[in-house]
Design a protein around this motif. Structure first.
Motif, PDB file in Angstrom:
ATOM      1  N   ARG A   5       0.683  -1.466   0.067  1.00 60.23           N
ATOM      2  CA  ARG A   5       0.150   0.223   0.285  1.00 60.23           C
ATOM      3  C   ARG A   5       0.583   1.481  -0.006  1.00 60.23           C
ATOM      4  NH1 ARG A   5      -3.447  -1.103   5.759  1.00 60.23           N
ATOM      5  NH2 ARG A   5      -0.982  -1.387   6.247  1.00 60.23           N
ATOM      6  N   VAL A   6       2.296   1.553   0.207  1.00 56.95           N
ATOM      7  CA  VAL A   6       3.305   2.072   0.370  1.00 56.95           C
ATOM      8  C   VAL A   6       3.314   2.865  -0.867  1.00 56.95           C
ATOM      9  CG1 VAL A   6       5.292   2.943   0.262  1.00 56.95           C
ATOM     10  CG2 VAL A   6       4.585   0.981   2.392  1.00 56.95           C
ATOM     11  N   ARG A   7       2.887   4.436  -1.243  1.00 61.92           N
ATOM     12  CA  ARG A   7       2.326   5.614  -2.432  1.00 61.92           C
ATOM     13  C   ARG A   7       3.950   6.606  -2.419  1.00 61.92           C
ATOM     14  NH1 ARG A   7       1.618   1.371  -4.399  1.00 61.92           N
ATOM     15  NH2 ARG A   7       0.135   1.007  -5.556  1.00 61.92           N
ATOM     16  N   ALA A   8       4.342   6.320  -1.866  1.00 56.24           N
ATOM     17  CA  ALA A   8       5.339   7.742  -1.291  1.00 56.24           C
ATOM     18  C   ALA A   8       6.644   7.302  -0.543  1.00 56.24           C
ATOM     19  CB  ALA A   8       4.860   9.128  -0.797  1.00 56.24           C
ATOM     20  N   SER A   9       7.538   7.963  -0.825  1.00 56.44           N
ATOM     21  CA  SER A   9       9.304   7.725   0.295  1.00 56.44           C
ATOM     22  C   SER A   9       9.785   9.075   0.424  1.00 56.44           C
ATOM     23  CB  SER A   9       9.972   6.712  -0.068  1.00 56.44           C
ATOM     24  OG  SER A   9      10.397   7.012  -1.741  1.00 56.44           O
ATOM     25  N   VAL A  10      10.090   9.008   1.723  1.00 59.54           N
ATOM     26  CA  VAL A  10      10.631  10.482   2.005  1.00 59.54           C
ATOM     27  C   VAL A  10      12.601  10.779   2.318  1.00 59.54           C
ATOM     28  CG1 VAL A  10      11.145  12.833   3.263  1.00 59.54           C
ATOM     29  CG2 VAL A  10       8.749  11.610   2.807  1.00 59.54           C
ATOM     30  N   ILE A  11      13.676  11.365   1.581  1.00 55.44           N
ATOM     31  CA  ILE A  11      14.641  10.437   1.850  1.00 55.44           C
ATOM     32  C   ILE A  11      15.258  11.676   2.988  1.00 55.44           C
ATOM     33  CG2 ILE A  11      17.510  10.888   1.183  1.00 55.44           C
ATOM     34  CD1 ILE A  11      16.054   7.730   1.182  1.00 55.44           C
ATOM     35  N   LEU A  12      15.567  11.528   3.632  1.00 55.26           N
ATOM     36  CA  LEU A  12      16.459  12.600   5.232  1.00 55.26           C
ATOM     37  C   LEU A  12      17.746  12.491   5.383  1.00 55.26           C
ATOM     38  CD1 LEU A  12      13.046  13.283   7.342  1.00 55.26           C
ATOM     39  CD2 LEU A  12      13.896  14.902   5.509  1.00 55.26           C
TER      40      LEU A  12
ATOM     41  N   CYS B  99      12.043  13.492  -2.521  1.00 53.34           N
ATOM     42  CA  CYS B  99      10.702  12.534  -2.182  1.00 53.34           C
ATOM     43  C   CYS B  99      10.399  11.574  -3.716  1.00 53.34           C
ATOM     44  CB  CYS B  99       9.846  13.465  -1.881  1.00 53.34           C
ATOM     45  SG  CYS B  99       7.549  12.750  -2.092  1.00 53.34           S
ATOM     46  N   ALA B 100       9.879  10.588  -3.710  1.00 58.88           N
ATOM     47  CA  ALA B 100       9.306  10.294  -4.111  1.00 58.88           C
ATOM     48  C   ALA B 100       7.771   9.520  -4.118  1.00 58.88           C
ATOM     49  CB  ALA B 100      10.428   8.975  -5.166  1.00 58.88           C
ATOM     50  N   LEU B 101       6.994   9.711  -5.707  1.00 52.67           N
ATOM     51  CA  LEU B 101       6.151   9.212  -4.970  1.00 52.67           C
ATOM     52  C   LEU B 101       5.219   8.032  -6.520  1.00 52.67           C
ATOM     53  CD1 LEU B 101       3.690  11.159  -7.106  1.00 52.67           C
ATOM     54  CD2 LEU B 101       4.718  12.780  -5.495  1.00 52.67           C
TER      55      LEU B 101
END
Length: 218
Positions: free
Chosen positions: A165-172, A178-180
């Protein structure tokens, strides 16, 4: 000066992984970030992640000056050192490259700019996947590099194994990004031929590699 606005680069990742015995085998990942390099060897058995071996290096100061041409040779040196390469094997490698590339396929991307501490014009306008392949070939190491992904895109793909269900990711990290997942019909820069592959595709926003007009330095 960096580009104004958010780049929103198509990743050409339009399918998502699911557990399958067809994936069984040994794979490698090369992950170049802003300050370090990771090389990972994984084994998949029964369609599931079975084993992970990871090695890390700090990027040497000389590699930040990209005009010196030493970055790709150093990456391959590290790979050969830890993976005990031999001429009788073919290494399947995913390339995670944390710098903006304009892609026209999953395994091809021309570098747009350098960010973080990197400087110079080395690799700009170059297909970074082919540059890595060429360096391996010079060492007599046979590789297959089927995919180039930004770290935010790779994180989103990897998360599918845990929760589809994951539809976005954020890198810190050294930077932020961010990718979506986006509907293909909304990706205006995508060539028409790729609109037939799937209904959705991951987009690499590159929100950390832009300067909006109100944020531009004086």
């Amino acid at each position: 000066r960096r580009a104004s606005g958010v780049l929103m680069l198509p990743s050409f990742v339009d399918a998502f992984p699911s557990p399958s015995a067809e994936l069984d085998g040994r794979y490698f990942a090369i992950d170049l970030g802003g300050t370090g390099l990771k090389i990972v060897q994984i084994a998949i058995r029964g369609g599931r992640l079975a084993d992970v071996e990871k090695h890390e290096w700090a990027i040497p100061a000389r590699c930040y000056d990209t005009d010196g041409g030493g970055l790709m040779p150093w990456i391959v040196d590290c790979f050969a050192e830890r993976m005990n390469t031999n001429t009788n094997a073919t290494y399947k490698i995913g390339f995670c490259y944390s710098f903006a590339c304009r892609q026209d396929n999953l395994d091809h991307g021309e570098q747009i700019m350098w960010t973080k501490r990197f400087r110079g014009t080395g690799l700009l306008g170059t297909d970074v996947v082919q540059a890595l392949r060429d360096e391996f070939a010079r060492r007599g190491i046979e590789v297959v590099i089927p995919a180039l992904m930004n770290d935010s895109v790779a994180s989103l793909v990897g998360a599918q194994f845990a929760d589809p269900r994951v539809r976005a990711s954020v890198i810190l990290g050294t930077g932020t990004n961010c990718a979506l997942v986006e509907d293909v019909r909304n990706i205006k820069t995508l060539p028409d031929v790729y609109r037939k592959h799937g209904d959705q595709m991951i987009v690499n926003t590159e929100w950390g590699d832009c300067v909006l007009p109100e944020m531009e330095p004086e």
